[in-house]
Design a protein around this motif. Structure first.
Motif, PDB file in Angstrom:
ATOM      1  N   PRO A  83       0.744  -1.233  -0.031  1.00  0.00           N
ATOM      2  CA  PRO A  83      -0.068   0.178   0.073  1.00  0.00           C
ATOM      3  C   PRO A  83       0.759   1.218   0.014  1.00  0.00           C
ATOM      4  N   GLY A  84       1.877   1.135   0.527  1.00  0.00           N
ATOM      5  CA  GLY A  84       3.110   2.190   0.579  1.00  0.00           C
ATOM      6  C   GLY A  84       3.578   2.729  -0.686  1.00  0.00           C
ATOM      7  N   HIS A  85       3.216   1.753  -1.771  1.00  0.00           N
ATOM      8  CA  HIS A  85       3.541   2.104  -3.096  1.00  0.00           C
ATOM      9  C   HIS A  85       2.787   3.258  -3.941  1.00  0.00           C
ATOM     10  N   LEU A  86       1.573   3.282  -3.307  1.00  0.00           N
ATOM     11  CA  LEU A  86       0.376   4.294  -3.830  1.00  0.00           C
ATOM     12  C   LEU A  86       0.618   5.737  -3.312  1.00  0.00           C
ATOM     13  N   ASN A  87       1.836   6.349  -3.741  1.00  0.00           N
ATOM     14  CA  ASN A  87       1.934   7.679  -3.475  1.00  0.00           C
ATOM     15  C   ASN A  87       2.750   8.378  -4.672  1.00  0.00           C
ATOM     16  N   PRO A  88       2.730   9.723  -4.761  1.00  0.00           N
ATOM     17  CA  PRO A  88       3.036  10.252  -6.070  1.00  0.00           C
ATOM     18  C   PRO A  88       4.566  10.751  -5.918  1.00  0.00           C
ATOM     19  N   LYS A  89       5.513   9.874  -5.469  1.00  0.00           N
ATOM     20  CA  LYS A  89       6.828  10.101  -5.332  1.00  0.00           C
ATOM     21  C   LYS A  89       7.688  10.467  -6.347  1.00  0.00           C
ATOM     22  N   PHE A  90       7.074   9.727  -7.528  1.00  0.00           N
ATOM     23  CA  PHE A  90       7.887  10.076  -8.647  1.00  0.00           C
ATOM     24  C   PHE A  90       7.142  10.818  -9.850  1.00  0.00           C
ATOM     25  N   ILE A  91       6.305  11.767  -9.580  1.00  0.00           N
ATOM     26  CA  ILE A  91       5.671  12.457 -10.553  1.00  0.00           C
ATOM     27  C   ILE A  91       6.520  13.331 -11.313  1.00  0.00           C
ATOM     28  N   PHE A  92       7.632  13.832 -10.734  1.00  0.00           N
ATOM     29  CA  PHE A  92       8.561  14.750 -11.433  1.00  0.00           C
ATOM     30  C   PHE A  92       9.733  14.049 -11.417  1.00  0.00           C
ATOM     31  N   ALA A  93       9.910  12.891 -11.099  1.00  0.00           N
ATOM     32  CA  ALA A  93      11.071  12.199 -11.005  1.00  0.00           C
ATOM     33  C   ALA A  93      11.973  12.093 -12.406  1.00  0.00           C
ATOM     34  N   LEU A  99      15.916  13.824  -8.208  1.00  0.00           N
ATOM     35  CA  LEU A  99      14.738  13.129  -7.794  1.00  0.00           C
ATOM     36  C   LEU A  99      14.726  11.644  -8.568  1.00  0.00           C
ATOM     37  N   GLN A 100      15.425  11.405  -9.740  1.00  0.00           N
ATOM     38  CA  GLN A 100      15.903  10.053 -10.204  1.00  0.00           C
ATOM     39  C   GLN A 100      16.428   9.324  -9.108  1.00  0.00           C
ATOM     40  N   PHE A 101      17.319   9.858  -8.499  1.00  0.00           N
ATOM     41  CA  PHE A 101      18.010   9.161  -7.357  1.00  0.00           C
ATOM     42  C   PHE A 101      17.080   8.594  -6.413  1.00  0.00           C
ATOM     43  N   VAL A 102      16.194   9.612  -5.848  1.00  0.00           N
ATOM     44  CA  VAL A 102      15.381   9.315  -4.632  1.00  0.00           C
ATOM     45  C   VAL A 102      14.234   8.172  -5.063  1.00  0.00           C
ATOM     46  N   PHE A 103      13.819   8.548  -6.379  1.00  0.00           N
ATOM     47  CA  PHE A 103      12.728   7.312  -6.990  1.00  0.00           C
ATOM     48  C   PHE A 103      13.217   5.897  -7.135  1.00  0.00           C
ATOM     49  N   THR A 108      14.305   0.505  -5.344  1.00  0.00           N
ATOM     50  CA  THR A 108      15.021  -0.433  -4.894  1.00  0.00           C
ATOM     51  C   THR A 108      14.970  -0.988  -3.785  1.00  0.00           C
ATOM     52  N   GLY A 109      14.542  -0.056  -2.601  1.00  0.00           N
ATOM     53  CA  GLY A 109      14.243  -0.530  -1.337  1.00  0.00           C
ATOM     54  C   GLY A 109      13.108  -1.760  -1.250  1.00  0.00           C
ATOM     55  N   PHE A 110      12.195  -1.192  -1.878  1.00  0.00           N
ATOM     56  CA  PHE A 110      10.937  -1.816  -2.079  1.00  0.00           C
ATOM     57  C   PHE A 110      11.266  -3.274  -2.656  1.00  0.00           C
ATOM     58  N   THR A 111      11.923  -3.367  -3.739  1.00  0.00           N
ATOM     59  CA  THR A 111      12.353  -4.476  -4.274  1.00  0.00           C
ATOM     60  C   THR A 111      13.242  -5.451  -3.235  1.00  0.00           C
ATOM     61  N   LEU A 112      14.294  -4.916  -2.654  1.00  0.00           N
ATOM     62  CA  LEU A 112      14.895  -5.590  -1.668  1.00  0.00           C
ATOM     63  C   LEU A 112      14.217  -6.257  -0.613  1.00  0.00           C
ATOM     64  N   LEU A 113      13.256  -5.558  -0.053  1.00  0.00           N
ATOM     65  CA  LEU A 113      12.449  -6.168   1.204  1.00  0.00           C
ATOM     66  C   LEU A 113      11.378  -7.016   0.789  1.00  0.00           C
ATOM     67  N   ASN A 114      10.841  -7.007  -0.498  1.00  0.00           N
ATOM     68  CA  ASN A 114       9.603  -7.624  -1.023  1.00  0.00           C
ATOM     69  C   ASN A 114      10.078  -8.792  -1.938  1.00  0.00           C
ATOM     70  N   GLY A 115      11.309  -9.021  -1.982  1.00  0.00           N
ATOM     71  CA  GLY A 115      11.800 -10.186  -3.260  1.00  0.00           C
ATOM     72  C   GLY A 115      11.320 -11.616  -2.619  1.00  0.00           C
ATOM     73  N   ASN A 116      12.075 -12.707  -3.105  1.00  0.00           N
ATOM     74  CA  ASN A 116      12.207 -13.884  -2.369  1.00  0.00           C
ATOM     75  C   ASN A 116      13.197 -13.965  -1.389  1.00  0.00           C
ATOM     76  N   GLY A 117      12.958 -14.411  -0.119  1.00  0.00           N
ATOM     77  CA  GLY A 117      13.602 -14.294   1.043  1.00  0.00           C
ATOM     78  C   GLY A 117      14.535 -15.685   1.193  1.00  0.00           C
ATOM     79  N   THR A 118      14.489 -16.647   0.351  1.00  0.00           N
ATOM     80  CA  THR A 118      14.806 -18.084   0.751  1.00  0.00           C
ATOM     81  C   THR A 118      16.217 -18.222   0.264  1.00  0.00           C
ATOM     82  N   THR A 119      16.786 -17.224  -0.473  1.00  0.00           N
ATOM     83  CA  THR A 119      17.964 -17.433  -1.160  1.00  0.00           C
ATOM     84  C   THR A 119      19.262 -17.581  -0.150  1.00  0.00           C
ATOM     85  N   SER A 139      22.552   4.281  -8.764  1.00  0.00           N
ATOM     86  CA  SER A 139      23.406   5.201  -9.081  1.00  0.00           C
ATOM     87  C   SER A 139      23.306   5.204 -10.850  1.00  0.00           C
ATOM     88  N   TYR A 140      23.265   4.067 -11.268  1.00  0.00           N
ATOM     89  CA  TYR A 140      23.163   3.763 -12.772  1.00  0.00           C
ATOM     90  C   TYR A 140      22.144   4.244 -13.296  1.00  0.00           C
TER      91      TYR A 140
END
Length: 306
Positions: A83-93, A99-103, A108-119, A139-140
């Motif tokens: 549900p935290g993904h529903l915010n306008p954080k990237f409107i002008f990213a 702002l690209q870096f913030v976005f 990336t943090g969302f991906t890191l915390l919500n990926g498969n955790g069995t690796t 950065s890239y």
């Protein structure tokens, strides 16, 4: 099998079913639930197949599915829950490199915390490697996303065609591509080391690189569709708004644009999350020989991640 995965496997067979479920899971009010409430709902969901002194309610199911990681059984930090993904954080990213870096830092943090955790790996820390990869990917992606604007401003390319390409046409596919890129980089240990696959009873039958590759590809594609579309559609809609002159002032035009982006995001987020099953399926014949020989099941299951 984890209670969340069991729920998704049972209730989310079709795209339409998954879409309706995600509409409930993405309710922003779920972010207000306390850790104690989430743990109680989690316990009820885990014991839903047993005799309970207290029946589980549908909304309590969503408390668990929106807040608890199905592999680690840990409660996800509030800002990185679906549900935290529903915010306008990237409107002008796409306009500024910062702002690209913030976005990309957030996604990336969302991906890191919500990926498969069995690796798992014995000779190094997967978490440390993922963090290192994450910093590089952020950065890239931020540099690539801001490069067209830097190039345009550096060489004062102000022709109408250049403005159209750089400001209107390029941001959507570029952001979608970079979003998919960060998913692949951050979750690369999943297809390097493999993820756990389970039979229909939830018993782990092995660790598969092919299942990890499938999980990462599906998530990367859904992320590309989410952010690519969320930038493309508003640009198209705003073109017609500007031509029709519905907004008379720059401030009104900016307000309309924000409203359009948020509306498209609110619609595209459950669509992108519903593209593939949360409890992924893979045929036994597509897995490694050692897994094929260890079970008679024709289909095996895994946590796709978000």
């Amino acid at each position: 099998m984890d209670a969340n995965l069991r729920f998704w496997r049972t209730e989310g067979q079709s795209f339409f079913q998954r879409f309706l479920l995600w509409m409930d899971v993405l309710d922003p009010l779920l972010l207000l639930k306390s850790s104690d409430e989430i743990r109680r709902a989690r316990l009820l969901l885990e014991n839903s197949g047993k005799t309970l002194s207290e029946p589980i309610q549908n909304d309590q199911v969503f408390w668990s599915t929106s807040s608890v990681h199905p592999d680690t059984d840990k409660i996800t930090p509030v800002l990185f829950r679906p549900p935290g993904h529903l915010n306008p954080k990237f409107i002008f990213a796409y306009n500024l490199s910062f702002l690209q870096f913030v976005f990309h830092t957030y996604t990336t943090g969302f991906t890191l915390l919500n990926g498969n955790g069995t690796t798992k790996a014995e000779d190094y820390s997967v978490q440390q490697k993922q963090i290192f990869y994450s910093l590089g990917a952020i950065s890239y992606a931020a540099c690539i996303g801001a490069l067209p604007f830097v190039f345009m401003n550096r060489y004062t390319l102000q022709s109408p065609l250049t403005q159209l390409v750089v400001k209107k046409l390029l941001p959507a596919p570029l952001l979608g591509l970079m979003s998919a890129f960060t998913v692949v980089v951050v979750r690369s240990p999943e297809f390097e080391n493999g993820i756990e696959v389970m039979d229909r009873n939830g018993k782990v039958v092995g660790v598969s690189q092919k299942a990890g590759e499938k999980a990462v590809k599906e998530t990367a594609l859904s992320r590309a569709v989410l952010f690519g579309t969320t930038f493309f559609l508003p640009a198209v809609l705003m073109h017609f708004v500007e031509r029709a002159k519905f907004a008379k002032t720059p401030r009104a035009l900016a307000s309309v644009r924000i409203l359009v982006v948020i509306s498209v995001l609110a619609g595209m987020l459950p669509v992108s999350l519903s593209m593939f099953p949360q409890c992924g399926e893979i045929k036994r014949a597509d897995l490694e020989p050692e897994i094929v020989s260890s079970t008679e099941e024709t289909e095996l299951f895994y946590n796709r991640g978000i």
